[in-house]
Design a protein around this motif. Structure first.
Motif, PDB file in Angstrom:
ATOM      1  N   ILE A  83      30.103   9.695  27.590  1.00 51.29           N
ATOM      2  CA  ILE A  83      30.315  10.827  28.475  1.00 51.29           C
ATOM      3  C   ILE A  83      31.794  11.165  28.598  1.00 51.29           C
ATOM      4  CG2 ILE A  83      30.377   9.344  30.520  1.00 51.29           C
ATOM      5  CD1 ILE A  83      28.966  12.912  30.292  1.00 51.29           C
ATOM      6  N   TYR A  84      32.654  10.138  28.569  1.00 49.31           N
ATOM      7  CA  TYR A  84      34.091  10.386  28.668  1.00 49.31           C
ATOM      8  C   TYR A  84      34.617  11.027  27.383  1.00 49.31           C
ATOM      9  CZ  TYR A  84      33.607   7.205  32.623  1.00 49.31           C
ATOM     10  OH  TYR A  84      33.210   6.619  33.792  1.00 49.31           O
ATOM     11  N   VAL A  85      34.109  10.546  26.250  1.00 48.59           N
ATOM     12  CA  VAL A  85      34.504  11.133  24.968  1.00 48.59           C
ATOM     13  C   VAL A  85      34.057  12.591  24.907  1.00 48.59           C
ATOM     14  CG1 VAL A  85      34.223  10.991  22.472  1.00 48.59           C
ATOM     15  CG2 VAL A  85      34.420   8.900  23.824  1.00 48.59           C
ATOM     16  N   ALA A  86      32.820  12.850  25.357  1.00 45.30           N
ATOM     17  CA  ALA A  86      32.305  14.217  25.349  1.00 45.30           C
ATOM     18  C   ALA A  86      33.132  15.116  26.262  1.00 45.30           C
ATOM     19  CB  ALA A  86      30.845  14.218  25.784  1.00 45.30           C
TER      20      ALA A  86
ATOM     21  N   GLY B  45      29.824   8.781  36.584  1.00 41.70           N
ATOM     22  CA  GLY B  45      29.211   9.550  35.517  1.00 41.70           C
ATOM     23  C   GLY B  45      28.739  10.912  35.993  1.00 41.70           C
ATOM     24  N   ALA B  46      28.162  10.971  37.197  1.00 39.52           N
ATOM     25  CA  ALA B  46      27.703  12.246  37.737  1.00 39.52           C
ATOM     26  C   ALA B  46      28.860  13.208  37.956  1.00 39.52           C
ATOM     27  CB  ALA B  46      26.952  12.013  39.047  1.00 39.52           C
TER      28      ALA B  46
ATOM     29  N   ILE C  59      23.487  14.879  32.912  1.00 37.00           N
ATOM     30  CA  ILE C  59      24.513  14.916  31.871  1.00 37.00           C
ATOM     31  C   ILE C  59      25.435  13.708  32.007  1.00 37.00           C
ATOM     32  CG2 ILE C  59      26.547  16.189  31.048  1.00 37.00           C
ATOM     33  CD1 ILE C  59      25.062  18.755  31.764  1.00 37.00           C
ATOM     34  N   GLY C  60      25.656  13.256  33.232  1.00 38.55           N
ATOM     35  CA  GLY C  60      26.500  12.098  33.476  1.00 38.55           C
ATOM     36  C   GLY C  60      25.852  10.766  33.193  1.00 38.55           C
TER      37      GLY C  60
ATOM     38  N   VAL D 229      22.658  22.146  26.874  1.00 33.81           N
ATOM     39  CA  VAL D 229      23.413  20.916  27.102  1.00 33.81           C
ATOM     40  C   VAL D 229      22.601  19.939  27.951  1.00 33.81           C
ATOM     41  CG1 VAL D 229      25.452  19.944  28.251  1.00 33.81           C
ATOM     42  CG2 VAL D 229      25.679  21.976  26.814  1.00 33.81           C
ATOM     43  N   LEU D 230      21.955  20.443  29.000  1.00 32.47           N
ATOM     44  CA  LEU D 230      21.119  19.586  29.838  1.00 32.47           C
ATOM     45  C   LEU D 230      19.971  18.999  29.023  1.00 32.47           C
ATOM     46  CD1 LEU D 230      20.187  18.422  32.530  1.00 32.47           C
ATOM     47  CD2 LEU D 230      19.080  20.614  33.012  1.00 32.47           C
TER      48      LEU D 230
END
Length: 415
Positions: A42-45, A364-365, A350-351, A396-397
């Motif tokens: 998620i951080y990379v995205a 993450g959220a 997504i998170g 995306v969702l």
């Protein structure tokens, strides 16, 4: 009888067995990659999406003024996402938060604008109404046993109708300047800086340091209990990446109007709820309920009580979001909060939250919410029409949920 006392070498091997078992469990490269991707993807995205829209908008996305606008415009969605991810971890859903945001803002506006109550009284009343709504939902879900989907769907209609009645179908504005500062005010100039606000940079540096220490301590605790963790190089890379992004954003804010007050509120909430979900009995019980309800009940978890307080907490955060949104809009409108619940739910999934519950983090959220915010803002800067924006966010969702299901199937296949 022969002695069975282990030798020194055997004792050493025995002491190192947990660590060896831990590393053996993730020695398969494909398993390691998938696990690390789930934990840090998620951080990379997030960074990749920022880079993409920075290029597509010719750098406007990362301008100081625009970064400030992103923080101000989407802060209330991030507050809702914090509460929503806890609801989803427990295996529930809340479809009413948008209506609750509208109702709490309406109550505050009637008290402060129409009846001349102090600005702070309106805020307290808004949060109190949010808590009362959460208790209403919690009662029906926890003690009556009605599924949260139905209860909150009914709440969405009920509280939207109450909003119209409270406002008498009209909009109210403006709020006093003190009220407006919650979502539009800034802290700057407290410790100087030549052409920038040094206080903003100091707060950001402290936040990055706290994130690194907390992450390292969490990593050590998981290793101690023989839980799988990401590789150390990846952990360091993640901390450096997050630190670089935070400091860059802080640098841009420092060159704009300084540190937004609403960002401080959001940071306090993220820190507090991160600790609650990861370090308290209540947090562990929430994960237990969402992960395996039967096992949680057999373990002595008071499921009804925990579920009740989950929804009370969601109502509290909806009240906070209502104050922030009404402050940002400088008024209350009957249609306020429309579709906010879908944005909050999307941010949680997504998170990294799991559809079936038991998985997800507050951090993450928030990152998921920021991804949605950057995408929306970037497409607005590009002049993309609203219909196309909805299509992109929906896709995306869908991909995020599909990725979660794919991971679960792979995990089940490897057992």
């Amino acid at each position: 009888m022969t002695s069975t006392k282990p030798t020194a070498a055997e004792e050493t091997a025995s002491e190192s067995a947990p660590a060896a078992a831990l590393h053996t469990g993730i020695s398969d490269p494909r398993t390691l990659i998938m696990r690390n991707l789930r934990q840090s993807g998620i951080y990379v995205a997030f960074v990749a999406i920022i880079a993409l829209f920075a290029v597509l908008t010719d750098g406007v996305l990362l301008s100081p003024g625009n970064i400030t606008n992103i923080v101000l415009q989407y802060s209330y969605i991030l507050v809702l996402a914090i509460g929503m991810v806890i609801v989803i971890i427990a295996g529930h859903i809340d479809l009413s938060v948008g209506s609750v945001v509208a109702l709490t803002g309406a109550v505050s506006a009637v008290l402060v604008i129409q009846q001349d109550y102090p600005w702070w009284a309106g805020m307290v009343a808004a949060v109190a109404v949010g808590v009362a709504v959460g208790a209403w939902h919690g009662f029906w879900v926890a003690y009556v046993g009605i599924p949260a989907f139905i209860v909150t769907l009914a709440g969405m209609l009920l509280f939207r109708g109450l909003t119209l009645q409270v406002l008498d179908n009209i909009s109210l504005s403006p709020f006093p300047s003190e009220y407006q500062k919650v979502a539009n005010g800034f802290l700057n100039g407290l410790i100087g800086g030549q052409g920038y606000d040094a206080f903003t940079l100091l707060i950001a540096a402290i936040a990055v340091g706290g994130y690194a220490v907390f992450g390292f301590r969490t990593r050590l605790a998981r290793i101690r209990y023989q839980q799988p963790v990401e590789s150390f190089p990846l952990f360091v890379t993640k901390v450096l990446l997050v630190g670089a992004v935070v400091m860059y954003f802080a640098w841009q804010l420092a060159h704009a109007r300084g540190l937004p007050i609403v960002l401080i509120i959001l940071a306090v909430l993220v820190l507090a709820y991160g600790l609650v979900t990861q370090r308290t009995v209540f947090g562990r019980q929430v994960y237990a309920i969402g992960g395996n309800l039967s096992a949680a009940m057999l373990s002595g978890v008071k499921v009804k009580k925990v579920n009740f307080w989950i929804f009370v907490n969601m109502g509290f955060l909806a009240g906070v979001a209502g104050v922030i949104y009404s402050s940002r809009a400088n008024g209350a409108q009957p249609a306020a909060g429309n579709m906010f619940e879908l944005d909050a739910i999307a941010a949680a999934f997504i998170g990294g939250a799991a559809v079936a519950g038991g998985v997800g983090t507050v951090q993450g959220a928030v990152v998921g919410g920021l991804i949605m915010a950057v995408m929306s803002n970037g497409m607005q800067l590009m002049g993309v029409d609203q219909s196309t924006q909805s299509v992109v966010k929906g896709l995306v969702l869908l991909v995020a949920v599909a990725f979660d299901i794919y991971n679960k199937r792979r995990a089940g296949a490897t057992r």
